[in-house]
Design an enzyme around this catalytic site. Structure first.
Site, short mmCIF file in Angstrom:
data_model
loop_
_atom_site.label_atom_id
_atom_site.label_comp_id
_atom_site.label_asym_id
_atom_site.label_seq_id
_atom_site.Cartn_x
_atom_site.Cartn_y
_atom_site.Cartn_z
N GLY B 301 121.17 40.64 -105.29
CA GLY B 301 119.41 40.22 -104.37
C GLY B 301 119.23 39.22 -104.86
O GLY B 301 119.55 38.35 -104.30
N SER B 302 118.36 38.80 -104.76
CA SER B 302 117.08 37.21 -104.14
C SER B 302 118.09 36.37 -104.98
O SER B 302 117.45 35.05 -105.56
CB SER B 302 115.66 37.72 -105.18
OG SER B 302 115.37 38.42 -104.04
N THR B 303 118.89 36.94 -106.74
CA THR B 303 119.38 35.88 -107.76
C THR B 303 120.22 35.38 -106.18
O THR B 303 120.64 33.81 -106.98
CB THR B 303 119.52 36.37 -108.62
OG1 THR B 303 120.38 37.66 -108.07
CG2 THR B 303 118.66 36.74 -109.70
N LYS B 305 119.56 33.11 -104.10
CA LYS B 305 118.87 32.45 -102.67
C LYS B 305 119.38 31.36 -103.95
O LYS B 305 119.28 29.98 -103.19
CB LYS B 305 117.15 32.83 -103.13
CG LYS B 305 117.27 33.90 -102.06
CD LYS B 305 115.53 34.51 -101.93
CE LYS B 305 115.44 36.16 -101.60
NZ LYS B 305 114.61 36.55 -101.85
#
Lengths: 147, 595
Positions: B301-303, B305
């Site tokens: 997920g967003s980690t 980014k």
């Protein structure tokens, strides 16, 4: 002359035989001792291993944490209480202590002043050994109380 | 017989060599007998010489032993066989495993098992009563029945503790006997079970470190030499304790945590929950034996980014002053990419990270291009199976065709599944100045040269540290702050892939963090599997509400243990290191969507 020589020879033979037997027995005894020592070393080592394992088991973090939570009012130190040695304030020379007034704090580098003994010297010592069984009785009493 | 004997003097003594040899012949012999005597004489001389030689050899050997080899004592190893033969001690079969401070994690101990010879037991009733009093788990009636029987041998209890053994001895029951067996013990219980692994009944490693280093642990020359891991059991406990609290609080099905030295790659703590007791691995329920850190691969997920931004900054596609328009969701084929925290406006690079914008991350990745992104991920070690000292290592899953849509989703952490370990190694490279350090579970000696590979420019790493700190001061991860330890990181809430697409309710909430952010020493990852929102979190189960607070508590607990000095977040040193460039006044360098 020859008789003396023979006697000396026989004596020497006896002495050597005796010496040899002594030596042999001594070596045997030392060997037994060595085996016993090595065995006890091995046993002690093993006991040490067992105790290390037991110590580790008893000091495992979750157990310590449970005990600390139950018996102590300790909390993790907040970050502002963790300081480098250089971060400590300079040592004051005087301090005001409630009930004592102003006291001077001695120079830590000065030679130590004579101090009173922590225990009074004139405490009466026991005059005789405790009667046989008294210690066991004491243990028992403690155990009873503990129950 | 024709012998002439002359006796000069009557002597009451036996014949001596002098009588036979030189001087005046005492005996005069003649004829054939004389020749026979001569032969005998020469034989005696030869025999005497032989005996003399023998005594010489013996004397020489004696002198050699006494004078030249005396004083050399037999060493315990030389006598070990002797001792073993007497049955008092047998050498351990497997070397111990210790943590980085020398605390035992696994050790072989001899344990005694209790047996009985019922025919020699005088009073079975009394013996049964005494034994059941000592071992309440035994059934008295049944034991009594057994002890009354006519058998010659029966087991009463296997693997007694030394204390129990002593107590049994103190009972003084005749007919009982101890049998010594070796047993692999794990004094820390399940605390480091996934890292250490376990052995089968033949003391053969079949999981974790026990399996990976099986040959080394059984090497007869190194049995006394413990294998030292990089794990710190205190940190391990703090991590496990805080993760358990979070799992309980959010009724999650599991969790995982990792603490890694950002510079040396040493894994200081590695937790996967639920875990199991390595003494009875067979009793593990469900996926308890599954190591979520090394074997599990997840869409993080967003980690991810973090890697998208690092890629954008490192390749020069965008600068710290740049930004992307995130006012409209991206529609591509049948998918729509939108933001979870929509701002519906142009976002600067720090804002993209701070508000975790999927739209902007996707656009940035497209600017880098599919090939560039793939090469970057390869460089960060995301596309190959990591190497670490446990056999349970998962291979990453990535799409065969890596086109625009894959590029977009991978930018915000979907479509590429990696293990938390790989994520940790990548994050370490992002914060430590741009060096990819191979992870290890074995302690590196102080001053040892760490094999490292440069994957990012130091300037990129410095900027990423600023961005990660921003997430904790003013972004989605404010609950991860640990007072005094300048935490920085990134939240990640991924919907788990299930049958027929992503599941809205089954989340994988994670937080990747590093501290202290101005000069990072440790990378910390906390993952909570399927947390459920509670009243305190207003029903939210996202990482900012679940994993971030866990990180805050973990860092507060482990930083003092790891000798990280607390520092004021506003100290000049920290501010200088983490200062963000002031947003350009007026019209910033606006980069609009490229399609």
């Amino acid at each position: 002359m020859k008789r003396a020589l023979t006697a000396a020879g026989v004596f020497a033979l006896g002495a050597v035989a005796y010496g040899m037997y002594q030596l042999a027995y001594e070596v045997k005894r030392l060997e037994d001792e060595l085996i016993a020592l090595n065995r006890s070393i091995a046993q002690e080592r093993e006991a040490v291993e067992v105790m290390k394992a037991e110590w580790t088991y008893l000091t495992r973090p979750d157990r310590l944490q449970a005990r600390v939570n139950r018996h102590l009012s300790l909390a993790p130190p907040p970050p502002h209480r963790i300081l480098a040695l250089s971060g400590l304030p300079p040592r004051p020379e005087e301090a005001v202590v409630e009930g004592w007034g102003v006291i001077s704090i001695p120079d830590p580098n000065a030679p130590p002043a004579p101090q009173a003994k922590p225990f009074p010297e004139n405490l009466p010592l026991p005059v005789a050994d405790p009667p046989v069984g008294a210690l066991a009785a004491m243990d028992l009493a403690t155990a009873e109380r503990g129950r | 017989m024709n012998i002439l004997i002359r006796r000069p003097r009557q002597r009451a003594r036996p014949c001596t060599p002098a009588d036979l040899g030189g001087g005046q012949p005492l005996v005069q012999i003649e004829g054939t007998v004389r020749a026979a005597i001569e032969t005998g004489r020469s034989r005696i001389v030869i025999a005497g010489a032989l005996f003399g030689l023998c005594f010489l050899v013996l004397g020489g050997r004696l002198a050699d032993l006494m004078l030249f080899r005396g004083g050399i004592e037999p060493t315990p190893t030389r006598t070990a066989g002797l001792v073993a033969a007497t049955g008092s001690a047998s050498p351990v079969e497997r070397a111990p495993i210790v943590d980085r401070n020398g605390v035992l994690l696994a050790v072989n101990l001899r344990s005694a098992s209790l047996s009985a010879d019922p025919r020699r037991i005088i009073d079975p009733a009394e013996a049964a009563t005494k034994l059941t009093r000592l071992f309440p788990e035994l059934n008295r009636a049944e034991l009594h029945q057994k002890l009354m029987s006519d058998r010659g041998f029966l087991w009463i209890k296997r693997n007694l503790t030394p204390g129990d053994q002593k107590s049994v001895n103190a009972l003084g029951i005749p007919g009982l006997a101890f049998h010594v067996e070796q047993k692999r013990l794990y004094p820390q219980g399940s605390l480091a079970a996934h890292a250490v692994g376990y052995t089968d009944i033949d003391s053969k490693g079949i999981a974790g470190i026990e399996q990976y280093f099986d040959d080394r642990l059984r090497d007869p020359g190194r049995l006394q030499d413990p294998l030292q891991l990089s794990i710190d059991i205190r940190v391990q406990h703090a991590l496990r304790d805080e993760l358990s609290k979070s799992i309980e609080q959010f009724s999650a099905i599991g969790g995982a945590g990792l603490v890694m030295d950002a510079r040396s790659g040493e894994i200081v703590a590695m937790v996967s929950l639920p875990d199991f007791d390595p003494l009875s691995p067979g009793g593990a329920v469900g996926d308890a034996k599954f190591n979520r850190i090394t074997l599990g691969v997840y869409e993080m997920g967003s980690t991810f980014k973090t890697f998208a931004l690092a890629m954008g900054l490192d390749t020069g596609v965008i600068g710290m002053n740049g930004g992307y328009d995130a006012s409209h969701p991206i529609r591509i084929s049948r998918f729509t990419i939108s933001d979870d925290h929509p701002k519906n406006r142009w976002l600067s690079v720090p804002e993209i990270y701070q508000y975790s914008s999927n739209i902007a991350a996707a656009k940035m990745a497209v600017d880098v291009g599919a090939a560039g992104q793939k090469a970057f991920m390869e460089r960060m070690g995301m596309l190959r199976k990591p190497v670490v000292e446990v056999p349970e290592v998962g291979s990453p899953l990535f799409p065969k065709r890596w086109n625009t849509i894959e590029t977009m989703t991978i930018a915000f952490g979907h479509g590429l599944s990696v293990s938390p370990l790989q994520t940790g190694v990548g994050i370490a490279a992002v914060v430590n100045g741009g060096l990819l350090v191979p992870p290890t579970l074995v302690k590196r000696e102080a001053g040892a040269v760490v094999p490292a590979e440069r994957v990012l420019k130091p300037q990129t790493s410095a900027n990423m540290r600023r961005l990660m700190r921003l997430v904790v001061t003013d972004g989605t991860g404010t609950k991860a702050e640990a007072n005094g330890y300048v935490v920085g990181g990134k939240t990640g809430t991924a919907e788990k892939a299930g049958v027929g697409g992503y599941q809205k309710k089954a989340l994988l909430s994670s937080f990747v963090a590093a501290f202290p952010m101005h000069e990072p020493r440790y990378v910390v990852i906390a993952i909570i599997d399927e947390p459920k929102g509670t009243k305190e979190t207003h029903g939210f189960a996202t990482a900012g509400w679940t994993a971030a607070p866990a990180i805050g508590r973990i860092v507060s607990r482990i930083a003092p243990l790891l000798a990280v000095a607390p520092i004021d977040a506003n100290a000049p040193k920290v501010r200088e290191a983490l200062m963000l460039p002031a947003p350009a006044v007026g019209a910033p360098e606006r980069k609009l969507a490229s399609f």
